[in-house]
Motif scaffolding. Structure first.
Motif, PDB file in Angstrom:
ATOM      1  N   ALA A 205       0.828  -1.204   0.000  1.00 49.57           N
ATOM      2  CA  ALA A 205       0.000   0.000   0.000  1.00 49.57           C
ATOM      3  C   ALA A 205       0.865   1.259   0.000  1.00 49.57           C
ATOM      4  CB  ALA A 205      -0.933  -0.009   1.213  1.00 49.57           C
ATOM      5  N   THR A 206       1.949   1.249   0.781  1.00 47.40           N
ATOM      6  CA  THR A 206       2.822   2.423   0.844  1.00 47.40           C
ATOM      7  C   THR A 206       3.532   2.653  -0.481  1.00 47.40           C
ATOM      8  OG1 THR A 206       3.181   1.980   3.196  1.00 47.40           O
ATOM      9  CG2 THR A 206       4.704   3.488   2.122  1.00 47.40           C
ATOM     10  N   ILE A 207       4.015   1.580  -1.097  1.00 47.16           N
ATOM     11  CA  ILE A 207       4.665   1.712  -2.402  1.00 47.16           C
ATOM     12  C   ILE A 207       3.680   2.248  -3.438  1.00 47.16           C
ATOM     13  CG2 ILE A 207       5.698   0.399  -4.302  1.00 47.16           C
ATOM     14  CD1 ILE A 207       7.037  -1.368  -2.239  1.00 47.16           C
ATOM     15  N   TRP A 208       2.434   1.795  -3.362  1.00 48.22           N
ATOM     16  CA  TRP A 208       1.417   2.292  -4.284  1.00 48.22           C
ATOM     17  C   TRP A 208       1.142   3.780  -4.063  1.00 48.22           C
ATOM     18  CZ3 TRP A 208      -3.697   3.870  -3.025  1.00 48.22           C
ATOM     19  CH2 TRP A 208      -4.502   4.139  -4.132  1.00 48.22           C
ATOM     20  N   LEU A 209       1.144   4.209  -2.803  1.00 49.58           N
ATOM     21  CA  LEU A 209       0.835   5.612  -2.506  1.00 49.58           C
ATOM     22  C   LEU A 209       1.944   6.559  -2.942  1.00 49.58           C
ATOM     23  CD1 LEU A 209      -0.816   5.318   1.021  1.00 49.58           C
ATOM     24  CD2 LEU A 209      -1.931   5.956  -1.117  1.00 49.58           C
ATOM     25  N   ILE A 210       3.192   6.096  -2.903  1.00 53.02           N
ATOM     26  CA  ILE A 210       4.309   6.982  -3.264  1.00 53.02           C
ATOM     27  C   ILE A 210       4.674   6.856  -4.743  1.00 53.02           C
ATOM     28  CG2 ILE A 210       5.250   6.902  -0.933  1.00 53.02           C
ATOM     29  CD1 ILE A 210       7.371   4.966  -1.912  1.00 53.02           C
ATOM     30  N   SER A 211       3.945   6.016  -5.484  1.00 48.43           N
ATOM     31  CA  SER A 211       4.209   5.847  -6.910  1.00 48.43           C
ATOM     32  C   SER A 211       3.154   6.608  -7.712  1.00 48.43           C
ATOM     33  CB  SER A 211       4.178   4.358  -7.288  1.00 48.43           C
ATOM     34  OG  SER A 211       5.140   3.634  -6.536  1.00 48.43           O
TER      35      SER A 211
END
Length: 282
Positions: free
Chosen positions: A88-94
């Protein structure tokens, strides 16, 4: 395949394995340190003052992960949640890519994800993350979430084990009996007469007098119930310091703490230090 390429593949494999073992050891040490910090913090002892061997921090994580079936399942649950949070964090910062899923049924989900991704709180985080190379960005996210998961696992299990050992009926700490000359320690019972408090002549005190009086007279039995013996247990012995505590009776609450007596036996002398939280209940 030439021998040089085979040697290169073997070297790369060994290098990757060595790097994985190194990272795994760091995570194990971190988990072991957090576990011991939480365990001894329950008894108001700083783990840094105990000079424990480094290898002991690498063995302790087995208790925090494989202690019993429930602990193991909890660790698996934390692992699953951590993986989801990493994704989820990787998705939010991408950067959000347009959805290519066919059908109109995906439209509400697509709108929700777009609204969530464009939420104003995530914009500065995403802008800052774009300053870092993508591999480093992802590695930082993975490491931070793993450390956070290990921190909470170690803290939960450390506090749980400390509370278990504080209760007399579940404690795994050994029962201890401290014998000292009458002129060396202010607390304790006279073996000739267990009903008479020791003479405090020549003794001096700094600190809370009530804290001392809570223990004086209750070294062997509970004053409210003379037939109920007080069981003293050894927490740890380290560098001429012996840490003792009266085990709490069944029914003790997790927010209660037994007082800890730190007895220094170095140089033939006996020094006594009482460690306790406010409103201690035995």
């Amino acid at each position: 395949m030439s021998s040089n390429s085979q040697n290169s593949s073997t070297t790369n494999l060994l290098g990757s394995f060595a790097g994985l073992v190194g990272i795994f050891s760091i995570f194990l040490y971190f988990l072991g340190w957090i576990y011991r910090w939480a365990y001894f913090e329950f008894f108001l002892i700083e783990v840094t003052s105990l000079n424990l061997p480094i290898q002991s921090f690498l063995l302790v994580p087995l208790q925090a992960i494989l202690g019993d079936l429930w602990i193991f399942f909890r660790a698996i649950l934390v692992l699953i949640v951590t993986v989801l949070l990493i994704k989820a964090t990787i998705w939010l910062i991408s950067s959000l890519k347009a959805s290519t899923a066919p059908g109109t049924s995906q439209l509400p989900i697509s709108r929700f994800t777009q609204n969530l991704h464009s939420f104003w709180l995530f914009r500065p985080l995403r802008s800052f993350a774009q300053l870092l190379p993508k591999p480093l960005r992802y590695e930082i996210v993975v490491v931070l979430w793993i450390l956070a998961a290990l921190f909470w696992i170690g803290r939960w299990q450390g506090n749980a084990d400390a509370y278990r050992d504080a209760l007399n009926n579940t404690s795994t700490r050994p029962i201890v009996t401290l014998v000292s000359p009458s002129d060396k320690i202010a607390l304790g019972r006279n073996l000739d007469d267990l009903l008479i408090n020791p003479s405090l002549k020549g003794s001096r005190i700094i600190g809370d007098v009530e804290q001392f009086r809570q223990i004086l007279g209750r070294e062997t039995n509970d004053n409210t119930n003379p037939k109920q013996p007080i069981v003293w247990r050894l927490l740890i012995e380290n560098n001429n310091w012996v840490y003792l505590f009266p085990a709490m009776l069944p029914g003790g609450k997790p927010n209660q703490r037994p007082p800890v007596l730190a007895v220094n036996t170095g140089d033939g002398r006996v020094q006594l230090l009482i460690l306790s939280r406010p409103k201690v209940l035995l």
